[in-house]
Enzyme design. Sequence first.
Site, PDB file in Angstrom:
ATOM      1  CB  SER A 134      -0.881   0.019   1.251  1.00  0.00           C
ATOM      2  OG  SER A 134      -1.591   1.239   1.356  1.00  0.00           O
ATOM      3  CE1 TYR A 147      -4.498  -1.842   4.986  1.00  0.00           C
ATOM      4  CE2 TYR A 147      -3.675   0.357   4.494  1.00  0.00           C
ATOM      5  CZ  TYR A 147      -4.079  -0.895   4.068  1.00  0.00           C
ATOM      6  OH  TYR A 147      -4.064  -1.199   2.727  1.00  0.00           O
ATOM      7  CE  LYS A 151      -1.732  -3.680   3.344  1.00  0.00           C
ATOM      8  NZ  LYS A 151      -1.691  -4.810   2.391  1.00  0.00           N
TER       9      LYS A 151
END
Length: 237
Positions: A134, A147, A151
């Site tokens: 990402s 998150y 990532k």
Amino acid sequence: MSTDYVAVVTGAASGIGRALADALHARGARLLLADIDADALTTTADRLGATAVTADVADPAAMETLAARAQGVSLVCLNAGIVGPSLGAVWDVPPDEWDRVFAVNVNGIVNGLRAFVPRLLAANARAHVLITASLAGLAVFPAGGAYGPSKHAVTAIAQHAAMALADTPVTVSMICPALVATGMSNEGIPPSVVAEDALKAVDDGNFALVPHEWHRAVTAQAERIVSGRAPTPPMPA
Ligand SMILES: NC(=O)c1ccc[n+]([C@@H]2O[C@H](COP(=O)([O-])OP(=O)(O)OC[C@H]3O[C@@H](n4cnc5c(N)ncnc54)[C@H](O)[C@@H]3O)[C@@H](O)[C@H]2O)c1
């Protein structure tokens, strides 16, 4: 990429994974599709004439089973991921949520590499691992819970894998999309665009795919770090 190949996609029941499956099907690949959502996976697999394997990527044994079924595979798309319910500061994320986001996003990639890479090396044929990271794994955005940190681990793992496999027939790429309109996000570019760009990156032998308008923001954050300044939120060009 020839039309005579087998491809595996995790997280194939929705979003970017489903778009990768669609794009690979259009190129003539034989598909082994995995997802934790059995019903949605069956819908996609039936539509594409693919083999469906219900699997939780966080489970090493499930990934071993998936890899054992993927005879002759030449493209492994490690794509499954989750955001997690808590999107505040890192200390606002309850421990079980933090663990689950890392179990899926980070361990899911490691479990995939552990299951597939030795088999790909033993086959000694050209093969590729495509990792869905990402933009949040290259630039640090405010909040976002577990998150972004997960990532960042994924982009590091992808780089470790690419270096470790440099002198082998197995190559590694990572895609680092910004917002994509999927089950994960109401906003963003269509997943079909991400999938086509990802397969082109594989064809072209590119390691990373980072949206052009974010290049400056990624390097600007790194420049602030090495010059000792506090980070600021990244902005697209
Ligand atoms: N949507 C975005 O804006 C965006 C941006 C950058 C990166 N990504 C990444 O793209 C990947 C795909 O996400 P998406 O946007 O297509 O979301 P999505 O929710 O549409 O699809 C994710 C799929 O993964 C499956 N999945 C979730 N947990 C799983 C598990 N433990 N085991 C197996 N399958 C599991 C889900 O059932 C779903 O089918 C993720 O890694 C995500 O982090 C998404």
